[in-house]
Scaffold this active site. Structure first.
Site, PDB file in Angstrom:
ATOM      1  N   CYS A  21      13.455  50.179 -28.109  1.00 25.01           N
ATOM      2  CA  CYS A  21      13.370  50.404 -26.662  1.00 25.01           C
ATOM      3  C   CYS A  21      12.640  49.247 -26.008  1.00 25.01           C
ATOM      4  O   CYS A  21      12.193  48.308 -26.674  1.00 25.01           O
ATOM      5  CB  CYS A  21      12.661  51.722 -26.357  1.00 25.01           C
ATOM      6  SG  CYS A  21      10.943  51.750 -26.899  1.00 25.01           S
ATOM      7  N   CYS A  24       9.247  48.246 -27.309  1.00 26.55           N
ATOM      8  CA  CYS A  24       9.252  47.393 -28.495  1.00 26.55           C
ATOM      9  C   CYS A  24       9.336  45.923 -28.096  1.00 26.55           C
ATOM     10  O   CYS A  24       8.686  45.060 -28.691  1.00 26.55           O
ATOM     11  CB  CYS A  24      10.430  47.743 -29.405  1.00 26.55           C
ATOM     12  SG  CYS A  24      10.388  49.418 -30.065  1.00 26.55           S
ATOM     13  N   ASP A 438      31.700  18.275  -4.191  1.00 24.28           N
ATOM     14  CA  ASP A 438      31.931  16.838  -4.302  1.00 24.28           C
ATOM     15  C   ASP A 438      33.442  16.648  -4.225  1.00 24.28           C
ATOM     16  O   ASP A 438      34.203  17.557  -4.580  1.00 24.28           O
ATOM     17  CB  ASP A 438      31.385  16.332  -5.633  1.00 24.28           C
ATOM     18  CG  ASP A 438      31.789  14.905  -5.909  1.00 24.28           C
ATOM     19  OD1 ASP A 438      31.533  14.050  -5.048  1.00 24.28           O
ATOM     20  OD2 ASP A 438      32.383  14.653  -6.972  1.00 24.28           O
ATOM     21  N   ASP A 649      30.870  16.922 -10.625  1.00 26.17           N
ATOM     22  CA  ASP A 649      31.200  16.565 -12.005  1.00 26.17           C
ATOM     23  C   ASP A 649      30.579  15.260 -12.468  1.00 26.17           C
ATOM     24  O   ASP A 649      30.700  14.900 -13.641  1.00 26.17           O
ATOM     25  CB  ASP A 649      32.722  16.477 -12.178  1.00 26.17           C
ATOM     26  CG  ASP A 649      33.316  15.260 -11.476  1.00 26.17           C
ATOM     27  OD1 ASP A 649      32.735  14.821 -10.462  1.00 26.17           O
ATOM     28  OD2 ASP A 649      34.351  14.753 -11.949  1.00 26.17           O
ATOM     29  N   ASP A 653      26.022  13.547  -9.060  1.00 25.55           N
ATOM     30  CA  ASP A 653      25.944  14.909  -8.527  1.00 25.55           C
ATOM     31  C   ASP A 653      24.768  15.694  -9.115  1.00 25.55           C
ATOM     32  O   ASP A 653      24.433  16.767  -8.604  1.00 25.55           O
ATOM     33  CB  ASP A 653      27.241  15.678  -8.832  1.00 25.55           C
ATOM     34  CG  ASP A 653      28.453  15.084  -8.118  1.00 25.55           C
ATOM     35  OD1 ASP A 653      28.287  14.665  -6.960  1.00 25.55           O
ATOM     36  OD2 ASP A 653      29.531  15.039  -8.722  1.00 25.55           O
TER      37      ASP A 653
END
Length: 757
Positions: A21, A24, A438, A649, A653
């Protein structure tokens, strides 16, 4: 086995056994936090793993950390990355969470339950007290021993967990029954052995259902792991590559014996075992489980292939570039595993609540027992109601609510080419109201072609200009550089290599040609926007206007020695076929779209108009993109802060991706961009942006639903149990089913599919 990255960073993952649980989780994290040299630790209940970062100056070893975790009462071992691990013994038929124990428990408990079903028919029959004791004892002390063991360990460490509540509750019911048996041997209907036995059986049933549901949520990882071929056909050294390769010309080696630069043979219908380049052959390759692209992709000479993808009709010979933990498949698995191990920020609040939950429940149970004893003057009823409180108030559902949804959501997203690396993204994506793109490589193919060269000097022809400009860019990975070099090669000309060159971030590239009319002179190929302070700027704008109007990207070849322009070079980049559909999908989600481009205003506006971008910012220098993101965030609408995602990409960027609330990187771009982003899109498909936002919203909704029901369950269950409206058996059943319901709700995310306008 630890990866090189983990060794260098002091980062490693442990498999933790025995957690039941949220309490724990808090206990293990607390123990890890007390270990000298541990900088950070995160424990996940759904994956049953702990991710730990050691201080590099620490003398603490992994074995020492494992030993200290084991002292807290939990199993711990170093996790083996990206391997198909055998089934956990606890999940086997007779394991701790196995179906065998559930069936045995109900077989022993059924005779104890029969009287309850017979009473409505006026039949008052029950097994003799001795038989009830005989049937209930194995359930209590054999099948239920796990609760005593784990509960005792948690008690000794000064904390509490679900096991302690079950052990205390069932022991109270069992002990009361034994007392009644001794005090009144013939009072058959005053015994409560069925309550203790059925509670244990229902908890075991819940654990079995929970284990099955956990396996469902981790289906994505197992599906990716199954893509690993165990062997590769490695060509013998010195064998010439020909169309026909005989069986005696290759060796069947295990993957750990394959190295970069080896040549691997892949037959039709086989899985490609390594990342590499095709040296011979052509085929269609199914990469659907890696990139989400459903249609097979055509591959031919010099095409890149990804290990784990399925070869189609052709025979391929591949030059190995990466294998094992360095491969794309391994990195995908690592990203998904890492995301599933991490915690969303809201989980930290849940952990804080869970840390005090069990002690609070025990106090409530004691108060319930005392109050009922005083008002009802019945010790047996008081004990049973206290037992009901302890049994129903289990923090299991709270502990599983968030990680189960994250596992299911990140898993299904990965199947469709969306890698969610940072769970915090899930809490932010539903707020997004602006997406900034972009242009080059994100909305366009990123493969521009050289369209025109306008010479500004009468003494030099365009071929010399082309070879000089292409020579400056030798070694550059920029799309415009590749376009210039390709244009020279297509004309059968060799670029003039520079004697020296250097890249100027955000501007262009400069160097000195080693031959030609400008030999030894400093030339620079740069954007028109970067020349705004040059005295020839107005003249250049006039001469390039036609290129701008056509939506072309323009660079200027400058002689820096004389500060005079030599030529204007125009490039064109084709829009991706699904760019407009991507923008339409975002508009359907009521998200405003923005494009950030270094191009001139006319070219950028033309692209924006074609695909329906709401707002275009042109002539943005790469180092200013992050500033634009901050500006968008701080421009309130209706008095509210704007939440911005950035999609890109390239290397330039990366700052903007890191600045945005949610960064999305195309995997067709650079590693730097992918490292800076919280989401990686495994295909250069802009429609994945809307899909990523949609699955993030769906996952966040499941987290909220799970937490709501988990809190409501305890908020209503505890008072009902305290007032006697829930018997111990019903409380045990409800508690067992609560975790299963939370997991089942999370598993519904597996039905998610990308939507298209």
């Amino acid at each position: 086995m630890r990866t090189p990255k983990e060794i260098n960073s002091g980062l490693f993952t442990l498999d933790i056994g025995g957690m039941t649980c949220a309490s724990c989780v808090g206990r293990v994290e607390k123990a890890l936090g007390r270990i000298p040299g541990v900088e950070a630790a995160s424990v996940n209940l759904a994956t049953e793993q702990a991710k730990i970062r050691l201080n590099l100056d620490s003398e603490m070893t992994i074995d020492s950390v494992i030993a200290l975790v084991q002292k807290t009462g939990y199993e711990a071992k170093l996790s083996t990355p990206h391997k198909n691990t055998p089934l956990n013994h606890a999940h086997t038929f007779w394991g701790a969470d196995g179906l065998g124990r559930v069936l045995l428990g109900f077989s022993l408990s059924t005779p104890l339950l029969i009287p309850m079903f017979l009473m409505p028919f006026g039949i008052h029959w029950a097994p003799s007290p001795e038989w009830q004791l005989l049937l209930a004892s194995p359930v209590q002390f054999f099948l239920g021993w796990r609760f005593y063991k784990a509960g005792f360990k948690s008690l000794m460490s000064g904390t509490g967990n679900m096991d302690l509540l079950v052990a205390l509750g069932t022991s109270a019911a069992y002990g009361l029954s034994v007392y009644q048996l001794i005090a009144s041997p013939h009072a058959v209907h005053e015994l409560y052995f069925e309550a203790s036995a059925v509670i244990i059986c229902m908890v075991l049933l819940g654990k079995w259902l929970e284990a099955r549901a956990k396996q469902e949520t981790s289906d994505a990882i197992r599906a990716l792991q199954k893509l690993w071929p165990e062997h590769a056909k490695v060509l013998n050294p010195g064998i010439a590559i020909t169309e026909g390769v005989s069986l005696d010309q290759y060796r069947d080696l295990s993957l750990d014996q394959v190295f970069p630069k080896d040549r691997v043979l892949v037959l039709p219908g086989e899985r490609i075992p390594v990342d590499g380049l095709i040296l011979l052959g052509s085929s269609h390759v199914d990469e659907s489980l890696l990139t989400g692209e459903s249609a097979p992709v055509k591959k031919s000479l010099d095409s890149k292939v990804i290990g784990g993808s399925l070869n189609g009709e052709g025979v391929l010979v591949i030059a190995v570039q990466a294998v094992g933990i360095e491969s794309v498949l391994s990195q995908i698995i690592a990203l998904v595993e890492d995301a599933q191990t991490q915690k969303a920020p809201i989980q930290k609040l849940v952990d804080q609540v869970s840390a005090v939950f069990v002690p609070s429940v025990i106090v409530i149970a004691i108060i319930t027992g005392l109050v009922n004893w005083l008002y009802l003057d019945s010790a047996s009823i008081a004990i049973l109601r206290a037992v009901s409180v302890m049994v129903i108030a289990c923090p299991c559902a709270l502990g599983l609510a968030t990680p189960a949804a994250i596992m299911a959501g990140t898993g299904i997203a990965a199947r469709f080419g969306i890698l969610i690396k940072d769970p915090q993204v899930l809490e932010l994506a539903h707020r997004l109201n602006i997406v900034a793109f972009d242009k080059t490589g994100t909305l366009t193919l990123g493969k521009p072609r050289l369209l025109n060269i306008i010479s500004l000097t009468n003494s030099v022809d365009t071929d010399v200009i082309l070879t000089s400009a292409a020579g400056l860019q030798l070694g550059s990975e920029h799309p415009l550089a590749k376009a210039s070099i390709d244009a020279a090669k297509q004309k059968g000309m060799s670029p003039i290599p520079p004697s020296e060159s250097k890249a100027i971030p955000g501007i262009g590239i400069s160097g000195k040609p080693s031959a030609g009319p400008w030999m030894g002179q400093n030339l620079c190929l740069q954007s028109v926007a970067s020349l705004s302070s040059n005295t020839h700027y107005a003249d250049m704008i006039e001469k390039t206007q036609a290129c701008f109007d056509a939506g072309q990207t323009v660079s200027v070849l400058m002689n820096e020695s004389t500060s005079s322009p030599l030529a204007i070079i125009a490039f064109g980049d084709e829009l991706k076929s699904n760019a407009k559909a991507a923008i339409t999908s975002l508009h359907q989600l009521h998200i405003r779209t923005v494009m950030l481009s270094g191009d001139n205003t006319a070219a950028a506006n033309r692209v924006g108009h074609i695909i329906g971008i709401d707002e275009v910012f042109a002539q943005i220098m790469p180092n200013n993109k992050a500033d634009m993101i901050r500006k968008l965030q701080s421009s309130p609408k209706d008095g509210e802060r704007q939440w911005v995602a950035m999609v890109g990409d390239g290397v330039n960027d990366a700052p903007a991706l890191a600045t945005a609330d949610v960064g999305m990187a195309m995997s067709t771009g650079t590693d730097v961009a992918m490292q800076a982003a919280g989401i990686t899109l495994m295909r250069g498909d802009p429609t994945l942006v809307a899909d990523a936002i949609d699955i993030s919203k769906k996952t966040w909704a499941k987290i909220q639903q799970n937490l709501f029901w988990a809190f409501i369950f305890n908020a209503t269950g505890i008072p009902l149990a305290a007032l006697g409206y829930l018997s111990p058996m019903l409380a045990g059943s409800a508690m067992a089913l609560s975790s299963f319901c939370v997991l089942s709700n999370a598993i519904l995310l597996k039905r998610w599919r990308p939507s298209r306008p």
